[in-house]
Write a protein that holds these residues in place. Sequence first.
Motif, PDB file in Angstrom:
ATOM      1  N   LEU A 148      34.616 -21.484  55.602  1.00  0.00           N
ATOM      2  CA  LEU A 148      35.996 -21.431  56.088  1.00  0.00           C
ATOM      3  C   LEU A 148      36.125 -20.347  57.157  1.00  0.00           C
ATOM      4  CD1 LEU A 148      36.508 -23.297  53.702  1.00  0.00           C
ATOM      5  CD2 LEU A 148      38.474 -21.876  53.075  1.00  0.00           C
ATOM      6  N   PRO A 149      37.141 -20.419  58.011  1.00  0.00           N
ATOM      7  CA  PRO A 149      37.380 -19.310  58.937  1.00  0.00           C
ATOM      8  C   PRO A 149      37.422 -17.993  58.171  1.00  0.00           C
ATOM      9  CG  PRO A 149      38.822 -21.148  59.462  1.00  0.00           C
ATOM     10  CD  PRO A 149      38.128 -21.499  58.178  1.00  0.00           C
ATOM     11  N   SER A 150      36.750 -16.978  58.698  1.00  0.00           N
ATOM     12  CA  SER A 150      36.597 -15.723  57.952  1.00  0.00           C
ATOM     13  C   SER A 150      37.931 -15.106  57.572  1.00  0.00           C
ATOM     14  CB  SER A 150      35.765 -14.731  58.768  1.00  0.00           C
ATOM     15  OG  SER A 150      36.393 -14.456  60.007  1.00  0.00           O
ATOM     16  N   VAL A 151      38.966 -15.381  58.354  1.00  0.00           N
ATOM     17  CA  VAL A 151      40.286 -14.815  58.063  1.00  0.00           C
ATOM     18  C   VAL A 151      40.824 -15.306  56.715  1.00  0.00           C
ATOM     19  CG1 VAL A 151      41.548 -16.646  59.252  1.00  0.00           C
ATOM     20  CG2 VAL A 151      42.556 -14.371  59.094  1.00  0.00           C
ATOM     21  N   LEU A 152      40.322 -16.449  56.238  1.00  0.00           N
ATOM     22  CA  LEU A 152      40.813 -17.007  54.975  1.00  0.00           C
ATOM     23  C   LEU A 152      40.066 -16.481  53.754  1.00  0.00           C
ATOM     24  CD1 LEU A 152      41.388 -20.747  55.981  1.00  0.00           C
ATOM     25  CD2 LEU A 152      43.050 -18.880  55.862  1.00  0.00           C
ATOM     26  N   LEU A 153      39.073 -15.658  53.967  1.00  0.00           N
ATOM     27  CA  LEU A 153      38.288 -15.162  52.835  1.00  0.00           C
ATOM     28  C   LEU A 153      38.943 -13.976  52.144  1.00  0.00           C
ATOM     29  CD1 LEU A 153      34.699 -15.438  54.347  1.00  0.00           C
ATOM     30  CD2 LEU A 153      36.028 -17.144  53.068  1.00  0.00           C
ATOM     31  N   ASP A 154      39.889 -13.324  52.810  1.00  0.00           N
ATOM     32  CA  ASP A 154      40.587 -12.157  52.244  1.00  0.00           C
ATOM     33  C   ASP A 154      42.079 -12.456  52.195  1.00  0.00           C
ATOM     34  OD1 ASP A 154      41.650  -9.737  51.514  1.00  0.00           O
ATOM     35  OD2 ASP A 154      41.097  -8.686  53.361  1.00  0.00           O
ATOM     36  N   ARG A 155      42.559 -12.829  51.016  1.00  0.00           N
ATOM     37  CA  ARG A 155      43.950 -13.274  50.905  1.00  0.00           C
ATOM     38  C   ARG A 155      44.955 -12.149  51.091  1.00  0.00           C
ATOM     39  NH1 ARG A 155      44.930 -16.515  46.309  1.00  0.00           N
ATOM     40  NH2 ARG A 155      46.966 -15.670  45.790  1.00  0.00           N
ATOM     41  N   LYS A 156      44.493 -10.907  51.057  1.00  0.00           N
ATOM     42  CA  LYS A 156      45.407  -9.770  51.253  1.00  0.00           C
ATOM     43  C   LYS A 156      45.518  -9.379  52.725  1.00  0.00           C
ATOM     44  CE  LYS A 156      42.965  -7.391  48.312  1.00  0.00           C
ATOM     45  NZ  LYS A 156      42.165  -8.479  47.706  1.00  0.00           N
ATOM     46  N   GLY A 157      44.720  -9.987  53.575  1.00  0.00           N
ATOM     47  CA  GLY A 157      44.717  -9.610  54.983  1.00  0.00           C
ATOM     48  C   GLY A 157      45.891 -10.202  55.747  1.00  0.00           C
ATOM     49  N   SER A 158      46.247  -9.541  56.837  1.00  0.00           N
ATOM     50  CA  SER A 158      47.366 -10.016  57.658  1.00  0.00           C
ATOM     51  C   SER A 158      47.052 -11.365  58.291  1.00  0.00           C
ATOM     52  CB  SER A 158      47.695  -8.993  58.744  1.00  0.00           C
ATOM     53  OG  SER A 158      46.554  -8.748  59.564  1.00  0.00           O
ATOM     54  N   GLY A 159      45.781 -11.611  58.583  1.00  0.00           N
ATOM     55  CA  GLY A 159      45.416 -12.896  59.163  1.00  0.00           C
ATOM     56  C   GLY A 159      45.665 -14.053  58.216  1.00  0.00           C
ATOM     57  N   TYR A 160      45.339 -13.852  56.934  1.00  0.00           N
ATOM     58  CA  TYR A 160      45.568 -14.903  55.933  1.00  0.00           C
ATOM     59  C   TYR A 160      47.067 -15.213  55.850  1.00  0.00           C
ATOM     60  CZ  TYR A 160      44.450 -17.655  51.728  1.00  0.00           C
ATOM     61  OH  TYR A 160      44.257 -18.671  50.827  1.00  0.00           O
ATOM     62  N   ALA A 161      47.867 -14.166  55.831  1.00  0.00           N
ATOM     63  CA  ALA A 161      49.319 -14.369  55.740  1.00  0.00           C
ATOM     64  C   ALA A 161      49.835 -15.202  56.911  1.00  0.00           C
ATOM     65  CB  ALA A 161      50.027 -13.013  55.685  1.00  0.00           C
TER      66      ALA A 161
ATOM     67  N   PRO B 111      44.054  -5.030  67.405  1.00  0.00           N
ATOM     68  CA  PRO B 111      43.271  -5.480  66.255  1.00  0.00           C
ATOM     69  C   PRO B 111      42.642  -4.343  65.453  1.00  0.00           C
ATOM     70  CG  PRO B 111      42.139  -5.957  68.323  1.00  0.00           C
ATOM     71  CD  PRO B 111      43.511  -5.493  68.675  1.00  0.00           C
ATOM     72  N   GLU B 112      42.703  -3.127  66.022  1.00  0.00           N
ATOM     73  CA  GLU B 112      42.201  -2.015  65.214  1.00  0.00           C
ATOM     74  C   GLU B 112      43.112  -1.733  64.023  1.00  0.00           C
ATOM     75  OE1 GLU B 112      44.864  -0.423  68.429  1.00  0.00           O
ATOM     76  OE2 GLU B 112      43.158  -1.793  68.346  1.00  0.00           O
ATOM     77  N   THR B 113      44.359  -2.204  64.076  1.00  0.00           N
ATOM     78  CA  THR B 113      45.289  -1.997  62.968  1.00  0.00           C
ATOM     79  C   THR B 113      45.605  -3.280  62.217  1.00  0.00           C
ATOM     80  OG1 THR B 113      47.185  -2.266  64.457  1.00  0.00           O
ATOM     81  CG2 THR B 113      46.355  -0.021  64.115  1.00  0.00           C
ATOM     82  N   GLN B 114      45.179  -4.428  62.729  1.00  0.00           N
ATOM     83  CA  GLN B 114      45.449  -5.697  62.070  1.00  0.00           C
ATOM     84  C   GLN B 114      44.463  -6.737  62.595  1.00  0.00           C
ATOM     85  OE1 GLN B 114      49.328  -7.169  63.277  1.00  0.00           O
ATOM     86  NE2 GLN B 114      49.112  -6.185  65.252  1.00  0.00           N
ATOM     87  N   SER B 115      44.481  -7.917  62.003  1.00  0.00           N
ATOM     88  CA  SER B 115      43.540  -8.953  62.416  1.00  0.00           C
ATOM     89  C   SER B 115      43.899  -9.500  63.793  1.00  0.00           C
ATOM     90  CB  SER B 115      43.561 -10.098  61.404  1.00  0.00           C
ATOM     91  OG  SER B 115      44.782 -10.809  61.509  1.00  0.00           O
ATOM     92  N   GLY B 116      42.896 -10.122  64.419  1.00  0.00           N
ATOM     93  CA  GLY B 116      43.146 -10.770  65.701  1.00  0.00           C
ATOM     94  C   GLY B 116      44.172 -11.880  65.591  1.00  0.00           C
ATOM     95  N   GLU B 117      44.145 -12.612  64.463  1.00  0.00           N
ATOM     96  CA  GLU B 117      45.111 -13.705  64.258  1.00  0.00           C
ATOM     97  C   GLU B 117      46.531 -13.167  64.172  1.00  0.00           C
ATOM     98  OE1 GLU B 117      41.118 -14.956  63.049  1.00  0.00           O
ATOM     99  OE2 GLU B 117      42.344 -13.225  62.484  1.00  0.00           O
ATOM    100  N   ALA B 118      46.707 -12.021  63.485  1.00  0.00           N
ATOM    101  CA  ALA B 118      48.031 -11.418  63.389  1.00  0.00           C
ATOM    102  C   ALA B 118      48.473 -10.901  64.752  1.00  0.00           C
ATOM    103  CB  ALA B 118      48.019 -10.277  62.369  1.00  0.00           C
TER     104      ALA B 118
END
Length: 477
Positions: free
Chosen positions: A190-203, A79-86
């Motif tokens: 909303l889940p915080s991962v959805l607040l940044d549409r450019k993040g890997s978690g959102y994708a 997760p240091e390089t990407q979101s926990g969801e990714a």
Amino acid sequence: MNTMKKLKVVFLPSPGIGHLVSTVEFAKCLVIRDGRFSITVITMTAPFANTRAYTESVAASVPGIQFIDLPQVNLPAGPETQSGEAFLSLFIENHKPHVKHTIINHISSESKSDSLQLAGLFVDFFTTTMIDVANELGIPAYLYFTSGAAMLGLMLHLQTLYAEIATDLKDYTGELRIPSFLNSVPPLVLPSVLLDRKGSGYAWFLYHARRFKETKGIVVNTFSELEPHALNSFSDGQNPAIYSVGPVLDLQGQTHSQSDRAGHDKIMKWLDKQPPSSVIFLCFGSWGAFGSAQVTEIADGIERSGYRFLWSLRQPSSAGFNPPSDYTNLDGVLPEGFLERTDGKGLVCGWTPQVAVLAHHAIGGFVSHCGWNSVLESLWFGVPIAVWPLYAEQKLNAFELVKELGLAVEIREGGGGDDMVVVAEEVERGVRSVMDGDNEVRKRVQEMGENSRKSVMEGGSSFASFGRLIKDLMERI
């Protein structure tokens, strides 16, 4: 087909005890409801989710459910390089070859030798990539959704939100119209991962949401009396069939070690000595933990409220995806003299048998992180919640409980130097609000508890929905 033919259903839950326990409880319901079904649960070994003791206990005690552990795979970049969801989604995707091999070599061959027919593969929120395996093998894929219908509605609406709002939701100044909610929804719940549409978690959330719609049906752990609007919002013909079969609960609770058992006995003996509905219970789930600054505010707030309390207090992990642990020295983290001043009136402990505690007559209120399993357990036992969401979809659950359903009271962040800290005054206010014996929330929660029990009984709404699911599973063979 021969109505006595045996049917095999395969489940692929995400790693993590919350997803696994809910999935297994649903599988138990399926086996109990119709003896033609047998269940295989395929589990992924993960360093951040030690579930072996739980699965061994279930396998030994529940006929008709077996577990197959997949070989370990290399972890993706952390997760240091990407979101926990990714990280989690990639970790699961790396298991695809092993899942396909297991279904072909173990389950399909077993089905042939025992005259079993493979009736379906159930994925969950993060394992939707396994729909590819189901398609390759010609097996109907279903989704078991461990959260509620309102959250499911957000996922099914996510592609529309993405297309309609070009900015990051953390910067969006309006409120959101989501069909599964009666009220407009503030983006920040909303889940915080959805607040940044450019993040890997959102994708990855967009990916999973899109794949939900490829399934033959979605089973959701809720009941129509709890979320009528959300469930009605799915009747537009745009989604797979929706089956509300909840509450699906582990009412036995699980103890995983001798130390858990010793802790269980100590807690229950203490509760036995307390008057009815006199104790506020604070517990924040398997991943909920606090550092010293927040612990001090909670302690001060509880003490000022004057109520008896049972507090499950755990410390954050210092390493990545490792779960929290119990504090080894409570005196070192609690305010000076707190344990002495509250001796006899309160009990601070580590791991807590949450179901057994909520079922106890001494419990009068619950300060909870609002994980969906915890919400359903609290409603089942008629215990009102003061909401303190921490991560994942918990803020959305809290919003639904407070604003949509009137089934909880709010504990608000902020007020101190750190906006993420909940100050003592707010803890005190929340505890007093939820413990008030005559408040409207308590009455509504007790009524909903009765509805939840009726829903799973013969003639109840979830009982009927479960029957429709079984019928559809049969017809697809």
